[in-house]
Design an enzyme around this catalytic site. Structure first.
Site, PDB file in Angstrom:
ATOM      1  N   GLU A  52       4.609  -0.469  -3.775  1.00  7.68           N
ATOM      2  CA  GLU A  52       3.374  -0.876  -4.447  1.00  7.68           C
ATOM      3  C   GLU A  52       2.503   0.306  -4.859  1.00  7.68           C
ATOM      4  OE1 GLU A  52       2.930  -5.434  -3.042  1.00  7.68           O
ATOM      5  OE2 GLU A  52       2.058  -3.950  -1.679  1.00  7.68           O
ATOM      6  N   GLU A  94       0.868 -15.159   2.343  1.00  5.92           N
ATOM      7  CA  GLU A  94       1.607 -15.792   1.244  1.00  5.92           C
ATOM      8  C   GLU A  94       2.909 -16.454   1.713  1.00  5.92           C
ATOM      9  OE1 GLU A  94       2.102 -13.114  -2.067  1.00  5.92           O
ATOM     10  OE2 GLU A  94       0.103 -13.553  -2.762  1.00  5.92           O
ATOM     11  N   GLU A 131      -7.033 -12.300  -2.956  1.00  5.18           N
ATOM     12  CA  GLU A 131      -6.410 -11.151  -3.614  1.00  5.18           C
ATOM     13  C   GLU A 131      -6.472 -11.317  -5.121  1.00  5.18           C
ATOM     14  OE1 GLU A 131      -2.345 -10.201  -2.731  1.00  5.18           O
ATOM     15  OE2 GLU A 131      -2.571 -10.691  -0.615  1.00  5.18           O
TER      16      GLU A 131
HETATM   17  C1  GLA Z   1       0.858 -10.379  -3.010  1.00 10.07           C
HETATM   18  C2  GLA Z   1       0.828  -9.907  -1.560  1.00 10.07           C
HETATM   19  C3  GLA Z   1       0.270  -8.536  -1.398  1.00 10.07           C
HETATM   20  C4  GLA Z   1       0.728  -7.622  -2.495  1.00 10.07           C
HETATM   21  C5  GLA Z   1       0.353  -8.221  -3.820  1.00 10.07           C
HETATM   22  C6  GLA Z   1       0.671  -7.334  -5.000  1.00 10.07           C
HETATM   23  O1  GLA Z   1      -0.216 -11.072  -3.417  1.00 10.07           O
HETATM   24  O2  GLA Z   1       0.138 -10.801  -0.740  1.00 10.07           O
HETATM   25  O3  GLA Z   1       0.675  -8.056  -0.145  1.00 10.07           O
HETATM   26  O4  GLA Z   1       2.098  -7.449  -2.416  1.00 10.07           O
HETATM   27  O5  GLA Z   1       1.060  -9.405  -3.977  1.00 10.07           O
HETATM   28  O6  GLA Z   1       0.267  -7.928  -6.194  1.00 10.07           O
END
Ligand code: GLA
Length: 676
Positions: A349, A145, A301
């Site tokens: 998380e 990301e 994801e």
């Molecule tokens: C992002 C990140 C993950 C995690 C998710 C949680 O998409 O890439 O590592 O933190 O958010 O929703």
């Protein structure tokens, strides 16, 4: 390619190895065939500079392979370890206000830090060399990301890199001065080292400086991706590489980025608490498919259930996770993955759902995850077909950036909201769209929608004009064609490059205060807000007019014949009913098939392959609905033939193979429908 990837982020470094053995058994039970590994494992892989520990990852990859689970192996560069910040504090990012960000979370690096780059490159080389021949390795997951938390940094290295970037773009300081319009407010630069990033300043910063900064920041991150990808390509030329986008994300010009990815992948977290979450998810999916001209993409994801990062984190009701997963497949995904495999015990998380919840392999989330994995095995045949779209929406990151700079007529004009209002109106009519660049070949489309194309380059303006002249139908909305690529106004009456095409000019634009609405009258009455163009007709005919204020009776919506085509212009923001009316009209003019006889909230997506047509029906409501099919179809998951009335349970989805091949045209296989 008939296997849909299924799996998720797997962070085994958070667990003792005994748990790994349970993990792989459960992965098999859930039909998991791909996991993303080592995304945040830099500190575990390189506990101190130059000392690598790959033993655990060797054992893990072997274990996964023995259990038939492929690996999307991360380059682990998304979260530098604390030692890197201690040894190289200049690598940390700096905010516009001059605050240097520290360790203790993640992504704490300046995209232009030579130390970060050197150490990241070294790590990537080590990982790629070690695992290049590992049979589990299927895909590279570069970083994670990009630009999620830190999309810009105002440190000295970034300032230096910005100047280099500007030099490449403009060649001379004089050319930069010209492009930035620096005669204004005594901003003229005499030498390159006077030029700085647009950090904190007394008042409005030069808009072109800000726009170039956005371009630079997207490119600076992209150069990090390229750096890693080059290393990977040299060592493993046969393994594709991706990085996960955060949906339609403002900081990255995803058109430019997608050219560099072997496969597009996306992280989608629609808010289950939002009434239109399913529509927004479709919007993102269509963008991901469009970024590489229809090529299959990966949903890298999504949350199996709730997230933890909103202020209030709604659950996904039973069936919704499956619904949104299968929607992604219907709209072009070739992989359905989650964040994350096993729910964390510690860290920020731990309240984010996972495929295996804290309770272990029990409960609703796990059962839904396991069942979906089994079901996806029946759907692989869909991957041989392609989504079909007759309409396209023009989308442009540079316009997004420029439109939302400060000192515009209205701070309330938000690009994504505008684009989405077109998208949602079409979604409700079951019109599938592709997104396109302003200078793309538009000839495959019967209808092209152009929301708020504020910044337009000469080639793009000419492209839109040619498309319409040659017989296309085009709809464009207010505050379009206003500036060139330097955010300098296109003189000669707004919207200068589109006046001929639209048959009108815009004399003034009124920004409406929040809460103020105008009534717009045409065949029906609609409510409008946000913006009002004061339009002078130059050949176009009005379809609806304002009814209030000094511009009462002047046009708000127009249509015009141009060459062999037709153009529509929308000089305000219409309410939902108004958008539905306008887009129905545009679709009819263009001959785009709309399917409005499905129950509200039921989505239909069509796909075609050489020999077959497919129809996916998705019920986004919590009520059971009936849909009557006009032809016999086979339910892919059940293998049963469906004729006549079909029941979709709450949040139900069915993938149908149509009996009659679609022969290149969009079939209308739905006769009628009624609510339960
Ligand atoms: C992002 C990140 C993950 C995690 C998710 C949680 O998409 O890439 O590592 O933190 O958010 O929703």
């Amino acid at each position: 390619m008939t296997e849909i990837f299924y799996g998720g982020d797997y962070n085994p470094e958070q667990w003792p190895e005994t748990v790994w053995h349970e993990d792989v058994k459960l992965m098999q039970e859930a039909g998991v065939n791909l996991v993303s590994v080592a995304i945040f494992a830099w500190s575990k892989l390189e506990p101190e500079e130059g000392r690598y520990d790959f033993g655990w990852l060797d054992r893990l990859l072997d274990l996964l392979h023995r259990h038939g689970v492929g690996v999307c192996l991360a380059t682990a560069t998304a979260a530098p370890p604390p030692w890197l910040a201690r040894t190289y504090p200049q690598s940390l990012p700096v905010t516009a206000q001059g605050v240097r960000l520290g360790v203790g979370s993640r992504q704490q690096y300046s995209p232009s830090s030579p130390d970060y780059k050197r150490l990241a490159a070294k790590l990537v080389r080590e990982i790629a060399t070690r695992y290049k021949d590992h049979p589990a390795l299927k895909l590279w997951h570069v970083n994670n990301e990009y630009g999620c938390h830190v999309s810009e940094s105002f440190d000295d290295n970034s300032a230096q890199a910005f100047r280099v970037w500007l030099r490449e773009r403009y060649g001379t300081v004089e050319a930069l001065n010209e492009a930035w319009g620096t005669s204004f407010w005594s901003q003229a630069y005499g030498a390159w080292d006077e030029v700085t990033p647009p950090a904190a300043a007394p008042t409005f910063l030069n808009p072109t400086q800000q726009l170039d900064w956005r371009r630079f920041c997207s490119d600076a991150l992209l150069s990090l991706y390229r750096m890693e990808r080059e290393i990977l390509r040299n060592i493993t030329p046969g393994i594709p590489a991706t990085t996960n986008f955060i949906g339609v994300h403002k900081p990255l010009d995803e058109w430019r980025w997608a050219q560099e990815l072997d496969v597009v992948s996306n992280d989608a977290y629609p808010d289950p608490g939002a009434y239109d979450a399913g529509i927004y998810a479709a919007f993102q999916s269509d963008m991901m498919r469009s970024l590489k001209a229809g090529a299959p993409w990966i949903l890298m994801e999504q949350a199996p259930n709730q997230v933890q990062w909103r202020a209030r984190n709604s659950l996904k009701p039973p069936g919704v996770m499956r619904l949104w997963s299968l929607q992604a497949v219907a709209r072009g995904a070739r992989g359905v993955m989650f964040f994350q495999w096993r729910q964390s015990k510690a860290g920020a998380e731990k309240f984010h759902s996972a495929m295996v919840p804290h309770a272990g392999a029990e409960g609703r989330t796990w059962r839904e995850v396991r069942d979906l994995g089994q079901e996806l095995r029946q759907l692989g045949e869909v991957l041989k077909s392609r989504v079909q779209a007759e309409a396209a929406i023009v989308f442009d990151w540079e316009t997004w950036w420029a439109l939302e700079l400060d000192a515009r007529p209205s701070a309330d004009v938000r690009y994504l909201e505008q684009v989405y209002s077109y998208y949602a109106a079409l979604w409700h009519r079951n019109v599938t769209v592709d997104f396109v660049k302003p200078d793309a070949d538009l000839s495959p489309y019967k209808l092209v929608l152009v929301p708020n194309l504020y910044l337009v380059k000469d080639e793009a303006a000419a492209n839109l004009e040619r498309y319409t002249e040659a017989g296309g139908t085009l709809a464009l909305s207010f505050f379009s064609g206003i500036v060139d690529e330097n955010d300098q106004v296109r003189l000669g009456g707004y919207p200068a490059p589109f006046r001929k095409l639209l048959g009108l000019s815009v004399e003034e634009f009124d920004a409406l205060p929040v809460g103020v609405t105008h009534t717009v009258r045409g065949e029906q009455e609609f409510s409008a807000d946000l913006w009002a163009d004061v339009i002078a007709l130059e050949g176009a005919e009005p379809l609806a007019t304002f009814t209030e204020g000094f511009y009462a009776r002047r046009p708000a919506v127009t249509q015009h014949s141009f060459g062999k085509g037709k153009s529509f212009y929308l000089g305000t923001r219409l309410d939902g009913a108004g958008m539905a009316w306008l887009l129905e009209k545009a679709c009819q003019t263009a001959g785009v098939d709309t399917t409005t006889n499905l129950p509200e909230g039921v989505e239909a997506v069509r796909r075609v392959s050489d020999g077959a047509g497919y129809l996916t029906l998705l019920n986004h409501t919590d009520k059971s609905v009936q849909v009557e099919l006009s032809e016999a179809a086979t339910d892919l998951a059940q293998g049963e033939t469906q004729v006549g009335e079909l029941t979709l349970p709450p949040y139900g989805v069915t993938f149908l193979r149509l009996q009659q091949p679609a022969a290149g045209t969009a079939p209308t296989p739905v006769k009628g429908a009624k609510l339960d």
